[in-house]
Scaffold this motif. Structure first.
Motif, PDB file in Angstrom:
ATOM      1  N   TYR A  24       0.829  -1.205   0.000  1.00  0.00           N
ATOM      2  CA  TYR A  24       0.000   0.000   0.000  1.00  0.00           C
ATOM      3  C   TYR A  24       0.869   1.262   0.000  1.00  0.00           C
ATOM      4  O   TYR A  24       0.504   2.280  -0.601  1.00  0.00           O
ATOM      5  CB  TYR A  24      -0.957   0.000   1.183  1.00  0.00           C
ATOM      6  CG  TYR A  24      -2.221  -0.783   0.911  1.00  0.00           C
ATOM      7  CD1 TYR A  24      -3.167  -0.305   0.010  1.00  0.00           C
ATOM      8  CD2 TYR A  24      -2.468  -1.997   1.540  1.00  0.00           C
ATOM      9  CE1 TYR A  24      -4.327  -1.016  -0.257  1.00  0.00           C
ATOM     10  CE2 TYR A  24      -3.629  -2.716   1.279  1.00  0.00           C
ATOM     11  CZ  TYR A  24      -4.556  -2.218   0.382  1.00  0.00           C
ATOM     12  OH  TYR A  24      -5.705  -2.919   0.118  1.00  0.00           O
ATOM     13  N   MET A  86      -3.752   3.140   4.621  1.00  0.00           N
ATOM     14  CA  MET A  86      -3.654   1.688   4.724  1.00  0.00           C
ATOM     15  C   MET A  86      -2.226   1.254   5.037  1.00  0.00           C
ATOM     16  O   MET A  86      -2.001   0.269   5.736  1.00  0.00           O
ATOM     17  CB  MET A  86      -4.125   1.039   3.422  1.00  0.00           C
ATOM     18  CG  MET A  86      -5.629   1.041   3.237  1.00  0.00           C
ATOM     19  SD  MET A  86      -6.477  -0.041   4.425  1.00  0.00           S
ATOM     20  CE  MET A  86      -6.028  -1.661   3.782  1.00  0.00           C
ATOM     21  N   GLN A 101     -12.683   3.423   0.837  1.00  0.00           N
ATOM     22  CA  GLN A 101     -11.970   2.324   0.189  1.00  0.00           C
ATOM     23  C   GLN A 101     -12.645   1.917  -1.114  1.00  0.00           C
ATOM     24  O   GLN A 101     -11.980   1.698  -2.127  1.00  0.00           O
ATOM     25  CB  GLN A 101     -11.894   1.120   1.126  1.00  0.00           C
ATOM     26  CG  GLN A 101     -10.765   1.189   2.143  1.00  0.00           C
ATOM     27  CD  GLN A 101     -10.597  -0.133   2.847  1.00  0.00           C
ATOM     28  OE1 GLN A 101     -11.530  -0.640   3.462  1.00  0.00           O
ATOM     29  NE2 GLN A 101      -9.418  -0.708   2.759  1.00  0.00           N
TER      30      GLN A 101
END
Length: 252
Positions: A24, A86, A101
């Motif tokens: 991420y 994240m 998200q």
């Protein structure tokens, strides 16, 4: 925003969490670099990777407004923020967070698909503009999808979460047509009501929205049935398709 860890699903192995942070983080970094390159080009009179326009004949303020009017830029900004958060906490959860998200995932997939099918054949970019478009239109969508497929987290998406995720695209469309009616500038040829006529532009917009709804259904099915390396955060309940995200997130 994050739910408390009490009981329920076991915590993932530390190596999995570390891997999720790295992946991420790579997504956030790639998008950030692409955005910095593109914004720098706008300030210097370089090429806009979204439209191919260049030069300083148009005032800088107008060029910046146009830049941030592109869905590409907005979706990449959402991806950058979501991926960075994240990377700090891969098991972050919360009602608004689930919407964010899903917005990041749907938005960046639509960005990549629409660009590749409808816009890339119209643009012939070189130099730093080509670097920006590779990062924002190709690397960002692929990395974001890979990160979500590998790590999730999963079993968080319900119908109302999906519905809430469409508020931003619909508001963007309303803004796009309102802004275009005033300035006669539209970010994408298929939404250019001045050239196509308002009726055809609206039909094109609805077609993209329908495609996004189909994509949302696919993502919700995958969220439900495709396993990921990160289990739901302890203390979170997997959200059924009809669940209301405004209700409590209870321990299983």
């Amino acid at each position: 925003m994050a739910s408390s860890q009490t009981s329920g699903a076991p915590a993932p192995r530390p190596g999995v969490v570390l891997a999720a942070r790295v992946v991420y983080g790579a997504v956030a970094l790639a998008v950030a670099v692409g955005l910095v390159v593109q914004i720098t080009l706008i300030f210097s009179g370089g090429t806009d990777a979204n439209s191919g326009a260049s030069g300083t004949a148009v005032p800088l303020a107008t060029r910046l407004v146009r830049l941030f009017s592109f869905f590409t830029i907005q979706s990449n900004l959402v991806v950058c923020v979501v991926a960075a958060l994240m990377a700090m906490d891969p098991r972050r959860d919360g009602r608004g967070w689930r919407v964010a998200q899903l917005d990041a995932l749907l938005g960046i997939i639509i960005t990549g698909v629409v660009y590749d099918i409808m816009l890339a054949p119209l643009l012939h970019l070189t130099g730093w503009a080509e670097v920006a478009t590779i990062l924002l239109h190709y690397v960002s969508p692929w990395l974001a999808v890979i990160a979500w497929v590998l790590f999730g987290p999963r079993r968080r998406l319900g119908i109302r979460t999906a519905a809430a995720a469409f508020i931003w695209p619909v508001v963007w469309l309303v803004y796009t047509f309102a802004h275009g009616a005033v300035t006669n500038w539209y970010p994408y040829p298929f939404l250019d009501a001045g050239h196509l006529g308002l009726a055809q532009a609206l039909v094109n917009a609805v077609m993209v929205l329908v495609a996004a709804v189909v994509l949302a259904v696919v993502v919700m099915i995958a969220d439900r049935f495709v396993p990921a390396l990160l289990s739901p955060r302890v203390g979170s309940t997997p959200q059924p398709a009809s669940a209301d995200p405004t209700g409590p997130v209870a321990a299983p």
